[in-house]
Scaffold this motif. Structure first.
Motif, PDB file in Angstrom:
ATOM      1  N   GLU A 295       0.761  -1.234   0.037  1.00  6.36           N
ATOM      2  CA  GLU A 295       0.026  -0.106   0.047  1.00  6.36           C
ATOM      3  C   GLU A 295       0.845   1.115   0.080  1.00  6.36           C
ATOM      4  N   ILE A 296       1.970   1.298   0.628  1.00  5.14           N
ATOM      5  CA  ILE A 296       2.765   2.219   0.906  1.00  5.14           C
ATOM      6  C   ILE A 296       3.339   2.589  -0.643  1.00  5.14           C
ATOM      7  N   LEU A 297       4.043   1.457  -1.364  1.00  5.09           N
ATOM      8  CA  LEU A 297       4.359   1.406  -2.524  1.00  5.09           C
ATOM      9  C   LEU A 297       3.478   2.188  -3.546  1.00  5.09           C
ATOM     10  N   GLU A 298       2.226   1.621  -3.447  1.00  7.22           N
ATOM     11  CA  GLU A 298       1.147   2.015  -4.292  1.00  7.22           C
ATOM     12  C   GLU A 298       0.821   3.582  -4.281  1.00  7.22           C
ATOM     13  N   TYR A 299       0.711   4.148  -2.875  1.00  9.03           N
ATOM     14  CA  TYR A 299       0.660   5.377  -2.521  1.00  9.03           C
ATOM     15  C   TYR A 299       1.900   6.361  -3.358  1.00  9.03           C
ATOM     16  N   ARG A 300       3.114   5.688  -2.967  1.00  8.72           N
ATOM     17  CA  ARG A 300       4.157   6.472  -3.891  1.00  8.72           C
ATOM     18  C   ARG A 300       4.322   6.592  -5.158  1.00  8.72           C
ATOM     19  N   LYS A 301       3.633   5.450  -5.792  1.00  2.66           N
ATOM     20  CA  LYS A 301       3.541   5.437  -7.008  1.00  2.66           C
ATOM     21  C   LYS A 301       2.468   6.510  -7.600  1.00  2.66           C
ATOM     22  N   SER A 302       1.229   6.396  -7.008  1.00  5.17           N
ATOM     23  CA  SER A 302       0.181   7.182  -7.448  1.00  5.17           C
ATOM     24  C   SER A 302       0.174   8.537  -6.958  1.00  5.17           C
ATOM     25  N   SER A 303       1.366   8.908  -6.314  1.00  2.00           N
ATOM     26  CA  SER A 303       1.392  10.532  -5.999  1.00  2.00           C
ATOM     27  C   SER A 303       2.517  11.020  -6.984  1.00  2.00           C
ATOM     28  N   THR A 304       3.135  10.171  -7.838  1.00  2.10           N
ATOM     29  CA  THR A 304       4.134  10.667  -8.533  1.00  2.10           C
ATOM     30  C   THR A 304       3.501  11.142  -9.920  1.00  2.10           C
ATOM     31  N   PRO A 305       3.875  12.142 -10.742  1.00  3.95           N
ATOM     32  CA  PRO A 305       3.200  12.664 -11.755  1.00  3.95           C
ATOM     33  C   PRO A 305       3.142  11.736 -12.979  1.00  3.95           C
ATOM     34  N   THR A 306       4.039  10.902 -12.977  1.00  2.06           N
ATOM     35  CA  THR A 306       3.748   9.803 -14.076  1.00  2.06           C
ATOM     36  C   THR A 306       3.639   8.300 -13.616  1.00  2.06           C
ATOM     37  N   LYS A 307       2.984   7.279 -14.186  1.00  4.30           N
ATOM     38  CA  LYS A 307       2.825   6.195 -14.006  1.00  4.30           C
ATOM     39  C   LYS A 307       3.293   5.169 -14.684  1.00  4.30           C
ATOM     40  N   ALA A 308       3.682   4.141 -14.309  1.00  2.00           N
ATOM     41  CA  ALA A 308       4.489   2.917 -15.242  1.00  2.00           C
ATOM     42  C   ALA A 308       3.260   2.333 -15.895  1.00  2.00           C
ATOM     43  N   HIS A 309       2.348   1.962 -15.254  1.00  2.00           N
ATOM     44  CA  HIS A 309       1.148   1.301 -15.522  1.00  2.00           C
ATOM     45  C   HIS A 309       0.034   1.483 -14.793  1.00  2.00           C
ATOM     46  N   SER A 310      -1.086   1.224 -15.253  1.00  2.00           N
ATOM     47  CA  SER A 310      -2.399   1.525 -14.527  1.00  2.00           C
ATOM     48  C   SER A 310      -2.845   0.437 -13.491  1.00  2.00           C
ATOM     49  N   GLU A 311      -3.383   0.590 -12.305  1.00  2.00           N
ATOM     50  CA  GLU A 311      -3.442  -0.255 -11.425  1.00  2.00           C
ATOM     51  C   GLU A 311      -4.612  -1.216 -11.951  1.00  2.00           C
ATOM     52  N   ILE A 312      -4.387  -2.496 -11.262  1.00  2.00           N
ATOM     53  CA  ILE A 312      -5.208  -3.721 -11.647  1.00  2.00           C
ATOM     54  C   ILE A 312      -6.170  -3.681 -10.336  1.00  2.00           C
ATOM     55  N   ASN A 313      -7.403  -3.674 -10.946  1.00  2.00           N
ATOM     56  CA  ASN A 313      -8.462  -3.688  -9.890  1.00  2.00           C
ATOM     57  C   ASN A 313      -9.296  -4.931  -9.974  1.00  2.00           C
ATOM     58  N   LEU A 314      -9.420  -5.555  -8.717  1.00  2.00           N
ATOM     59  CA  LEU A 314     -10.172  -6.832  -8.351  1.00  2.00           C
ATOM     60  C   LEU A 314     -11.570  -6.602  -8.970  1.00  2.00           C
TER      61      LEU A 314
END
Length: 569
Positions: free
Chosen positions: A55-74
């Protein structure tokens, strides 16, 4: 620094676990912790830590201006845009951006998990969340039923209050969730809807409410009705499974594993965490047994199931097997004694010490030993009855009304005779007749519920909703709605979160209990999608072997950690 501190959790895991073993030992009111309980704690702790880290990693990734790839949603996994193969890949290497899939071995995934591989954790964040949530709920079960943090109160029965609550629920359901179905029959393409899915789920729902209230209020006067309800559930096991296998012809290993996962995942962890025997939750072994028997009956020489005489021979064989095992003296004990370790049960109540360990299994399974076969027979003739109903609905009004009136009148008369001469018997005598007569009230209900098109096409969706979570509500009631306070104990008390306010306590504990049961239903399905692939038997076997190996390692390690409190004392 935060990332490194979380990644280094393995080095302090023994101290962390040892500390909590000491704390939990002081909270326990029902004896010392078992290796199984410590194994569960050893397993869920790194999963919980990994989820927090993800969750911490995801938060850091989502808070950056660019994303490597979109989140996988269950939530998207249930949609048409995600294939079943993607479901099974979620914890088997993860879903990759774009359409390329990278499959990793189980060993590789375990190493990536152990060393907190960031990519792996982010890809599987929602599965880790589901596993953590599942574990947290089981810990809540333990706290409610095995510690002194919450109180308990005595059961009390008041017929007026009992009926008031139940009929109030029916009225509210009718006012808020009444629905007229517009579905078409899969067999005829018309709106006949004889024994449709909504109807059977509703049937399970209203029975389950009475079944639960019977336990909560100790309403012993409706004992015989509860026996009929349980027989109805077993009847549906025969009916539903026969319908599926006869129509779909799917006898694959994946289907079998998914079926066993649904029936036994939750109860298995309850047995481990609460230190209970499987037979405490007798509904689960009963449904598992009769599901296996339907599976075996139709699976053997399944290529010939289209031949009526073959089905008749299989049904006859089922009757003969039941007669041999349950009716011939001594055969039951010989047949089931090798499985005493699984099906054995000793009630802690001193007044029941004289019974053998297989007594409970013989009593519970024996009461409904035939009704699952009746369900199979009804399922086989379901298309025929539906075609009869179709012709009846197309006939002249006078003929249609006359036939329906006759069916309803016969059903009512038969139901009345059963009520007068069977149902009114005391529980001991009633139980003697139950295995041979439980099909009567079930058939009467089916006739009356389906006598007209209007009756068949309407349902109360609140009870349909409750009917989908009967397994979870049955198991959960013992620990977070009621309370036993000891391993294998019957739930003789009520969980008390608001002492001295029984109705407010009933409201609060019921709300929590139902919400948790619903969530458990969803989590079981989510975890099944991750760990039980539907089209890859090889990977399914790998997952099974890996799960068994992990369980063995955790159980072995638990014996070491159980000695830590003595070392710290």
């Amino acid at each position: 620094m935060l990332i490194h501190s979380i990644s280094d959790h393995h080095f302090s895991l023994s101290r962390f676990v040892g500390y909590w073993v000491v704390v939990l030992s002081k909270m326990v009111v029902s004896g010392s912790l078992t290796p199984g309980q410590v194994s569960f704690f050893l397993g869920i702790t790194p999963v919980f830590v990994a989820w927090i880290y993800s969750e911490i990693l995801e938060y850091r990734k989502s808070s950056t201006p660019t994303k490597a790839h979109s989140e996988i949603n269950l939530a998207d996994l249930g949609g048409e845009t995600v294939k079943e193969d993607d479901r099974t890949a979620l914890l088997e290497g993860g879903l990759q951006p774009a359409s390329t899939k990278v499959h990793h071995s189980i060993k590789s995934n375990l190493l990536r998990f152990f060393f907190m591989d960031e990519t792996f954790l982010v890809e599987n964040r929602l599965i880790l969340r589901a596993m953590s949530e599942f574990g947290a709920i089981l810990i809540y079960f333990y706290i409610c039923d095995r510690t002194n943090l919450f109180g308990e109160s005595k059961k009390s029965y008041n017929r007026d209050l009992f009926l008031f609550l139940y009929f109030l629920l029916i009225i509210v359901s009718a006012m808020t969730s009444f629905k007229i179905l517009l579905d078409k029959s899969a067999l005829t393409g018309k709106s006949i809807l004889y024994l449709n899915r909504h109807q059977t789920e509703e049937w399970k729902g209203w029975m389950q409410v009475l079944f639960l209230m019977y336990h909560y209020f100790a309403a012993t006067e409706i004992y015989n009705a509860i026996r009929v309800f349980i027989a109805s559930y077993v009847w549906m096991t025969g009916f539903g499974n026969f319908s599926y296998y006869y129509v779909r012809k799917d006898f694959s290993l994946a289907r079998f594993a998914q079926m066993m996962w649904r029936l036994n995942l939750f109860v298995t962890f309850c047995c481990i965490v609460l230190n209970n025997n499987y037979m405490l939750y007798y509904i689960c072994p009963m449904h598992t047994l009769f599901t296996l028997m339907v599976y075996g009956a139709l699976g053997i020489f399944h290529k010939y199931n289209e031949i009526g005489s073959v089905i008749a021979a299989k049904v006859a064989a089922c009757f003969l097997v039941v007669i041999l095992i349950w009716e011939v003296p001594g055969v039951f004990e010989i047949f089931w004694s090798p499985l005493t370790f699984l099906l054995g049960y000793n009630d802690p109540d001193p007044s029941k010490k004289q019974y053998s360990r297989l007594h409970e299994w013989q009593f519970r399974s024996g009461l409904d030993r035939y009704i699952w076969i009746i369900g199979m027979i009804y399922a086989y003739y379901h298309p025929t009855v539906e075609r009869w109903m179709e012709k009846l609905e197309e006939s002249e009004t006078k003929i249609r009304v006359a036939i329906k009136t006759t069916v309803a009148a016969i059903a009512l008369v038969v139901g009345y005779l059963w009520y007068e001469y069977i149902y009114k018997l005391d529980k001991i005598n009633y139980n003697k007749y139950h295995p041979y007569t439980s099909w009567i009230p079930i058939t009467v209900y089916i006739c009356l519920r389906n006598v007209t098109q209007q009756f068949r096409s309407c349902s109360l969706t609140l009870f349909v909703w409750l009917g989908k979570i009967t397994l979870e509500t049955y198991i959960s009631q013992i620990h977070i709605w009621l309370r036993s306070g000891m391993p294998d104990g019957q739930p003789k008390w009520l969980l008390s979160l608001i002492p001295n306010y029984p109705l407010l306590n009933f409201m609060l504990t019921t709300a929590i209990y139902v919400l948790i049961s619903r969530r458990l239903f969803e989590l079981t399905s989510t975890l099944k999608s991750a760990f039980v692939p539907s089209k890859d038997d090889k990977r399914l076997m790998y997952n099974l072997i890996a799960g068994a190996a992990i369980a063995l390692v955790l159980y072995s390690a638990s014996s070491v950690f159980l000695r830590i409190p003595q070392m710290l004392a």
